[in-house]
Design an enzyme around this catalytic site. Structure first.
Site, PDB file in Angstrom:
ATOM      1  N   LYS A   1       0.805  -1.231   0.000  1.00 22.21           N
ATOM      2  CA  LYS A   1       0.000   0.000   0.000  1.00 22.21           C
ATOM      3  C   LYS A   1       0.838   1.281   0.000  1.00 22.21           C
ATOM      4  O   LYS A   1       0.383   2.336   0.458  1.00 22.21           O
ATOM      5  CB  LYS A   1      -1.006   0.053   1.166  1.00 22.21           C
ATOM      6  CG  LYS A   1      -1.826  -1.186   1.392  1.00 22.21           C
ATOM      7  CD  LYS A   1      -2.272  -1.887   0.159  1.00 22.21           C
ATOM      8  CE  LYS A   1      -3.337  -1.220  -0.647  1.00 22.21           C
ATOM      9  NZ  LYS A   1      -3.657  -2.039  -1.868  1.00 22.21           N
TER      10      LYS A   1
ATOM     11  N   TRP B   1       1.242   2.165  -8.873  1.00 20.70           N
ATOM     12  CA  TRP B   1       1.661   3.370  -9.602  1.00 20.70           C
ATOM     13  C   TRP B   1       3.062   3.180 -10.192  1.00 20.70           C
ATOM     14  O   TRP B   1       3.317   3.446 -11.371  1.00 20.70           O
ATOM     15  CB  TRP B   1       1.641   4.540  -8.631  1.00 20.70           C
ATOM     16  CG  TRP B   1       1.777   5.907  -9.225  1.00 20.70           C
ATOM     17  CD1 TRP B   1       1.729   6.243 -10.546  1.00 20.70           C
ATOM     18  CD2 TRP B   1       1.963   7.114  -8.494  1.00 20.70           C
ATOM     19  NE1 TRP B   1       1.884   7.592 -10.677  1.00 20.70           N
ATOM     20  CE2 TRP B   1       2.025   8.151  -9.437  1.00 20.70           C
ATOM     21  CE3 TRP B   1       2.081   7.425  -7.138  1.00 20.70           C
ATOM     22  CZ2 TRP B   1       2.210   9.480  -9.066  1.00 20.70           C
ATOM     23  CZ3 TRP B   1       2.252   8.742  -6.764  1.00 20.70           C
ATOM     24  CH2 TRP B   1       2.318   9.752  -7.711  1.00 20.70           C
TER      25      TRP B   1
ATOM     26  N   HIS C   1       7.479  -7.705  -2.163  1.00 21.74           N
ATOM     27  CA  HIS C   1       7.289  -7.012  -0.884  1.00 21.74           C
ATOM     28  C   HIS C   1       8.327  -7.515   0.123  1.00 21.74           C
ATOM     29  O   HIS C   1       8.305  -7.116   1.282  1.00 21.74           O
ATOM     30  CB  HIS C   1       5.893  -7.283  -0.323  1.00 21.74           C
ATOM     31  CG  HIS C   1       4.771  -6.590  -1.051  1.00 21.74           C
ATOM     32  ND1 HIS C   1       4.825  -5.281  -1.455  1.00 21.74           N
ATOM     33  CD2 HIS C   1       3.539  -7.035  -1.423  1.00 21.74           C
ATOM     34  CE1 HIS C   1       3.689  -4.942  -2.039  1.00 21.74           C
ATOM     35  NE2 HIS C   1       2.899  -5.993  -2.044  1.00 21.74           N
TER      36      HIS C   1
ATOM     37  N   TYR D   1       6.408   8.241  -2.063  1.00 28.13           N
ATOM     38  CA  TYR D   1       5.121   8.486  -2.727  1.00 28.13           C
ATOM     39  C   TYR D   1       4.829   9.984  -2.754  1.00 28.13           C
ATOM     40  O   TYR D   1       4.403  10.531  -3.771  1.00 28.13           O
ATOM     41  CB  TYR D   1       4.040   7.737  -1.940  1.00 28.13           C
ATOM     42  CG  TYR D   1       2.642   7.787  -2.491  1.00 28.13           C
ATOM     43  CD1 TYR D   1       2.152   6.766  -3.307  1.00 28.13           C
ATOM     44  CD2 TYR D   1       1.769   8.831  -2.175  1.00 28.13           C
ATOM     45  CE1 TYR D   1       0.849   6.792  -3.791  1.00 28.13           C
ATOM     46  CE2 TYR D   1       0.475   8.870  -2.661  1.00 28.13           C
ATOM     47  CZ  TYR D   1       0.016   7.847  -3.459  1.00 28.13           C
ATOM     48  OH  TYR D   1      -1.273   7.881  -3.945  1.00 28.13           O
TER      49      TYR D   1
ATOM     50  N   GLY E   1      -5.755   7.719  -3.934  1.00 29.74           N
ATOM     51  CA  GLY E   1      -4.465   8.134  -4.470  1.00 29.74           C
ATOM     52  C   GLY E   1      -4.043   9.516  -3.999  1.00 29.74           C
ATOM     53  O   GLY E   1      -3.533  10.311  -4.787  1.00 29.74           O
TER      54      GLY E   1
HETATM   55  P1  PAP Z   1      -0.424  -3.014  -3.219  1.00 30.25           P
HETATM   56  O1  PAP Z   1       0.694  -3.030  -2.223  1.00 30.25           O
HETATM   57  O2  PAP Z   1      -1.616  -3.819  -2.770  1.00 30.25           O
HETATM   58  O3  PAP Z   1       0.012  -3.329  -4.616  1.00 30.25           O
HETATM   59  P2  PAP Z   1      -0.251  -0.211  -3.687  1.00 30.25           P
HETATM   60  O4  PAP Z   1      -0.408  -0.041  -5.148  1.00 30.25           O
HETATM   61  O5  PAP Z   1       1.131  -0.173  -3.134  1.00 30.25           O
HETATM   62  O6  PAP Z   1      -1.000  -1.516  -3.224  1.00 30.25           O
HETATM   63  O7  PAP Z   1      -1.048   0.923  -2.928  1.00 30.25           O
HETATM   64  C1  PAP Z   1      -2.330   1.284  -3.264  1.00 30.25           C
HETATM   65  C2  PAP Z   1      -2.418   2.778  -3.014  1.00 30.25           C
HETATM   66  O8  PAP Z   1      -1.832   3.466  -4.124  1.00 30.25           O
HETATM   67  C3  PAP Z   1      -3.854   3.249  -2.924  1.00 30.25           C
HETATM   68  O9  PAP Z   1      -3.804   4.359  -2.045  1.00 30.25           O
HETATM   69  P3  PAP Z   1      -5.074   4.918  -1.247  1.00 30.25           P
HETATM   70  O10 PAP Z   1      -5.744   3.747  -0.600  1.00 30.25           O
HETATM   71  O11 PAP Z   1      -4.528   5.880  -0.243  1.00 30.25           O
HETATM   72  O12 PAP Z   1      -5.928   5.602  -2.250  1.00 30.25           O
HETATM   73  C4  PAP Z   1      -4.124   3.648  -4.360  1.00 30.25           C
HETATM   74  O13 PAP Z   1      -5.224   4.528  -4.497  1.00 30.25           O
HETATM   75  C5  PAP Z   1      -2.821   4.311  -4.716  1.00 30.25           C
HETATM   76  N1  PAP Z   1      -2.587   4.377  -6.167  1.00 30.25           N
HETATM   77  C6  PAP Z   1      -2.825   3.416  -7.096  1.00 30.25           C
HETATM   78  N2  PAP Z   1      -2.495   3.854  -8.307  1.00 30.25           N
HETATM   79  C7  PAP Z   1      -2.063   5.120  -8.167  1.00 30.25           C
HETATM   80  C8  PAP Z   1      -1.602   6.116  -9.084  1.00 30.25           C
HETATM   81  N3  PAP Z   1      -1.540   5.883 -10.396  1.00 30.25           N
HETATM   82  N4  PAP Z   1      -1.221   7.295  -8.578  1.00 30.25           N
HETATM   83  C9  PAP Z   1      -1.288   7.562  -7.253  1.00 30.25           C
HETATM   84  N5  PAP Z   1      -1.712   6.668  -6.346  1.00 30.25           N
HETATM   85  C10 PAP Z   1      -2.108   5.462  -6.791  1.00 30.25           C
END
Ligand code: PAP
Length: 348
Positions: free
Chosen positions: A89, A94, A153, A242, A314
């Site tokens: 997370k 991204w 991870h 991030y 995001g």
């Molecule tokens: P994962 O570890 O399960 O793969 P990961 O992609 O690391 O998850 O994290 C998800 C977060 O990145 C989400 O954050 P939020 O819950 O605070 O909204 C998700 O919305 C955010 N995220 C995914 N894609 C993007 C993007 N293109 N730009 C910015 N944030 C993003």
């Protein structure tokens, strides 16, 4: 999980194994796993019944522990491998899109780019998929062309020497303010929690997170492992935040290109290629694509996740919507103490 591959010609560089077959190797790891598992400390799980503590980190007893052991025992990296490493997370989805688009930018046009029809997790798979996918023809690491793009991870200090020594592969690590990580993780995992289990309350999630009992946690140890690695070998580990990526995406993507050995030329810069990549991979774009709204990801035989769950808000600082003042103070305090003297800070 079917991984999107630009082409599947084997380039014959250090395959994953030589004499033994894949199933022999997996069987050996299975034996070590079966001997080790019963002796490990247990903590409450977020979506599984419990997590187990192995070599200082909390892992799901089935998938994550097995995969870690397999990587430690058998995985042979290629010097050209590019790993995206993260605490869950923190921005994995991204970065997967950004790295894929940067490395393959001369191969695909932006109008019909694979990321428009294939989710970031399929373009840039988790290394775990090698073990999870029964049908090897759908995910065969040996046949991936170089550079292989693989996501993990796994904490840096648990990786085998073959991956961390100076000659081998490169890592991009993305981290994020732990308050946003906690909130994102809590909301995400409650969606995945089996229906027959009651949802985990934020208070309970908060306690577990503070104690470090969280997938691949403690969070701070995970971040510090890659942070210290990046200070020792900056040419090998690019450490990103991030929040910086949100603030200055163009600057960070250019750094990414330099680090990965795919620097943007002046001509590309003047043509706006960096901007195109940032736009393609933006939350606003990816989250509205059909593929990221309707398709699902199979992460293991038991874990299938709708792509849309990887795109929530995001935003930086959404923790303000959820955490109490006491929670913020306590988490900030833990973060301050854990990172003290490291040179690493998160904005509050
Ligand atoms: P994962 O570890 O399960 O793969 P990961 O992609 O690391 O998850 O994290 C998800 C977060 O990145 C989400 O954050 P939020 O819950 O605070 O909204 C998700 O919305 C955010 N995220 C995914 N894609 C993007 C993007 N293109 N730009 C910015 N944030 C993003």
């Amino acid at each position: 999980m079917a991984a999107f591959q630009p082409s599947l010609e084997c380039d014959n560089i250090s395959n994953i194994h030589s004499e033994q077959t894949d199933s022999d190797l997996i069987q050996k790891t299975d034996e070590r796993y079966r001997e080790t598992l019963p002796n490990l400390p247990k903590g409450k799980g977020w979506i599984t019944e419990h997590l187990v503590q192995y070599q200082g980190f909390w892992l799901t007893p089935n998938a994550a522990l097995k995969i870690l052991m397999w990587v430690q025992d058998h995985f042979k990296p290629r010097p050209t491998d590019i790993f995206l490493a993260s605490f869950p997370k923190s921005g994995t989805t991204w970065l997967k899109a950004l790295i894929f688009a940067t490395v393959n930018r001369t191969r695909y046009g932006f109008a019909d780019h694979p990321l428009l029809t294939t989710g970031p997790h399929d373009c840039f798979p988790f290394l775990d998929a090698h073990l999870q996918e029964k049908d090897r023809s759908r995910f065969d690491l040996d046949r991936f062309p170089s550079p292989r793009l693989l996501s993990i991870h796994i904490p840096y200090i648990l990786l085998p020497n073959s991956m961390t020594d100076h000659q081998s592969c490169r890592f991009v690590y993305i981290c994020r303010d732990p308050k946003d990580v906690l909130v994102s993780k809590w909301l995400f995992l409650n969606k995945l929690r089996p229906k027959d289990l009651p949802p985990i309350s934020l208070e309970e999630a908060f306690e577990l997170f503070c104690q470090g009992i969280s997938h691949y946690g403690p969070f701070w140890d995970h971040v510090l492992g890659y942070w210290e690695g990046s200070l020792e070998t900056p040419e090998k580990i690019l450490f990103l935040k991030y929040e910086d990526l949100k603030k200055e995406p163009l600057v960070v993507v250019k750094r990414l290109g330099d680090f990965l050995g795919y620097p943007f030329s002046l001509e590309e810069e003047s043509k706006g290629v960096v901007e195109e990549i940032v736009k393609l991979c933006s939350f606003e774009n990816l989250s509205t694509l059909e593929v990221n709204k309707v398709s699902e990801q199979k992460f293991s035989k038991d874990t299938i996740i709708d792509n849309r769950h990887f795109f929530r808000k995001g935003k930086v600082g959404d923790w303000k919507t959820y955490l109490t003042t006491e929670m913020v103070e306590r988490l900030d305090e833990i973060t301050y103490e854990k990172l003290l003297g490291s040179g690493l800070v998160f904005g509050s």
